[in-house]
Write a protein that holds these residues in place. Structure first.
Motif, short mmCIF file in Angstrom:
data_model
loop_
_atom_site.label_atom_id
_atom_site.label_comp_id
_atom_site.label_asym_id
_atom_site.label_seq_id
_atom_site.Cartn_x
_atom_site.Cartn_y
_atom_site.Cartn_z
N ALA A 181 -45.70 -22.21 -4.88
CA ALA A 181 -46.82 -22.45 -5.18
C ALA A 181 -47.83 -22.66 -4.14
N GLY A 182 -47.18 -22.88 -3.10
CA GLY A 182 -48.16 -22.93 -1.72
C GLY A 182 -48.43 -21.65 -1.09
N SER A 183 -47.86 -20.59 -1.51
CA SER A 183 -47.90 -19.56 -0.89
C SER A 183 -48.81 -18.59 -1.43
N SER A 184 -49.41 -17.30 -0.62
CA SER A 184 -50.29 -16.44 -1.44
C SER A 184 -49.77 -15.14 -1.28
N SER A 185 -50.20 -14.31 -2.14
CA SER A 185 -49.94 -12.91 -2.10
C SER A 185 -50.96 -12.30 -1.16
N THR A 186 -50.74 -11.21 -0.04
CA THR A 186 -51.71 -10.57 0.38
C THR A 186 -51.64 -9.30 0.39
N LEU A 187 -52.43 -8.42 -0.13
CA LEU A 187 -52.21 -6.90 0.09
C LEU A 187 -51.94 -6.29 1.13
N PHE A 188 -52.41 -6.68 2.36
CA PHE A 188 -52.17 -6.29 3.64
C PHE A 188 -52.89 -7.10 4.49
N SER A 189 -52.37 -6.96 5.81
CA SER A 189 -53.11 -7.56 6.91
C SER A 189 -52.67 -7.00 8.21
N ILE A 190 -53.65 -6.88 8.78
CA ILE A 190 -53.41 -6.00 10.18
C ILE A 190 -53.79 -7.03 11.46
N VAL A 191 -53.12 -7.69 11.99
CA VAL A 191 -53.21 -8.81 12.87
C VAL A 191 -53.21 -8.56 14.21
N GLU A 192 -53.14 -7.05 14.75
CA GLU A 192 -53.25 -6.78 16.07
C GLU A 192 -54.25 -5.68 16.41
N GLY A 193 -54.58 -5.50 17.39
CA GLY A 193 -55.73 -4.28 17.85
C GLY A 193 -56.99 -4.40 17.26
N PRO A 194 -57.62 -3.43 17.37
CA PRO A 194 -59.07 -3.32 17.07
C PRO A 194 -59.35 -3.24 15.63
N LEU A 195 -58.01 -2.86 14.78
CA LEU A 195 -58.17 -2.95 13.29
C LEU A 195 -58.14 -4.20 12.71
N ALA A 196 -57.82 -5.14 13.52
CA ALA A 196 -57.78 -6.59 13.06
C ALA A 196 -59.23 -7.08 13.12
N THR A 197 -60.09 -6.53 13.66
CA THR A 197 -61.57 -7.13 13.51
C THR A 197 -62.49 -5.96 12.60
N LEU A 198 -61.61 -4.99 12.26
CA LEU A 198 -62.46 -3.97 11.65
C LEU A 198 -63.13 -4.83 10.24
N ARG A 199 -64.30 -4.47 9.97
CA ARG A 199 -64.85 -5.38 8.63
C ARG A 199 -65.06 -4.26 7.64
N PHE A 200 -65.02 -4.89 6.35
CA PHE A 200 -64.89 -3.94 5.22
C PHE A 200 -66.12 -4.10 4.30
N ASP A 201 -66.69 -3.17 3.82
CA ASP A 201 -67.81 -3.21 2.79
C ASP A 201 -67.46 -2.17 1.90
N ILE A 202 -66.56 -2.19 0.83
CA ILE A 202 -65.91 -1.29 -0.04
C ILE A 202 -66.04 -1.51 -1.60
N ALA A 203 -66.62 -0.69 -2.30
CA ALA A 203 -66.72 -1.01 -3.68
C ALA A 203 -65.32 -0.43 -4.43
#
Length: 245
Positions: A181-203
């Motif tokens: 119950a305390g966990s959550s499902s994450t579709l994806f997560s990129i935690v290192e490198g420049p893709l970690a700070t990549l911002r999304f705006d996608i329909a």
């Protein structure tokens, strides 16, 4: 003075190169787990020794790229690009993501302190999420713009051939149920490198409904969502519409 006269000497160098395996490049990009393929190209240095100007071309054959986290591998990569001074222009770049074909076009400018990207990707039936009980494919029209430290990925994804089959276990022991119950499902997560700070705006819309097939529900959902946030912490919001069954 004469001590700087060498700076005015004419520079005219040309050459060719080839590499049967570009796997060594992965060591220079933290977000990349593995890269493979062959590459070749030509280069030229003109101008003067004090103000050289480079140009040339590069080609990639039978390439593959695997990230540390996130998307399935990019495979069957083929491409050619030209560089002139500080600009790299992509003439042709194709590949597959989960057997779904895509094409990339655009340019990368190295004139400033960090590279600036202006790229566009078009693809069909790309495999974006592949988990044991959750699969998402989508047609994509995306652009990647901005400097390396502040990239923005925008555009649209139209889902198709997607399926959710995660069953609910009604007999999980009490202690384990509390942990879940305390966990959550994450579709994806990129935690290192420049893709970690990549911002999304996608329909995120539906070309075909998402099929639900679990032990408690069967049916179809059509998303009308927006993906925002960053590579490290993506945020999905919007509405899901239930198709009549």
């Amino acid at each position: 003075g004469r001590s700087n006269a060498w700076r005015e000497f004419t520079l005219a160098l040309t050459g060719r190169w080839s590499a049967s395996d570009v796997g060594f490049l992965a060591a220079f990009v933290p977000a990349v787990r593995r890269v493979s393929g062959a590459s070749d190209g030509e280069f030229a240095l003109n101008g003067t020794w004090g103000a050289p100007r480079g140009s040339g071309s590069v080609r990639l054959h039978r390439g593959e790229l695997r990230l540390q986290q996130g998307l399935p591998p990019f495979q069957e990569l083929e491409g050619s690009a030209r560089f002139d001074g500080t600009r790299l222009s992509i003439e042709r770049a194709t590949g597959e993501l989960g057997a779904g074909p895509f094409e990339v076009r655009g340019a990368i400018d190295f004139a400033e302190r960090e590279p600036r990207f202006d790229l566009a990707l078009s693809g069909s039936e790309l495999l974006l999420v592949q988990q044991r009980d959750f699969r998402v494919r989508a047609d994509a029209e995306l652009t990647l713009r901005g400097p390396l430290s502040a990239l923005e990925l925008s555009g649209s994804l139209d889902t198709r051939e997607s399926r959710w089959t995660r069953n609910v276990d009604w007999f999980v022991p009490r202690g384990r149920r509390g942990a879940r119950a305390g966990s959550s499902s994450t579709l994806f997560s990129i935690v290192e490198g420049p893709l970690a700070t990549l911002r999304f705006d996608i329909a995120v819309r539906a070309a075909e409904a998402l099929r639900i097939d679990t032990n408690i529900a069967r049916g179809a959902l059509r998303p009308d969502l927006r993906l925002r946030g960053t590579g490290a912490a993506p945020q999905l919001s919007g509405a899901l519409f239930v198709d009549p069954t």
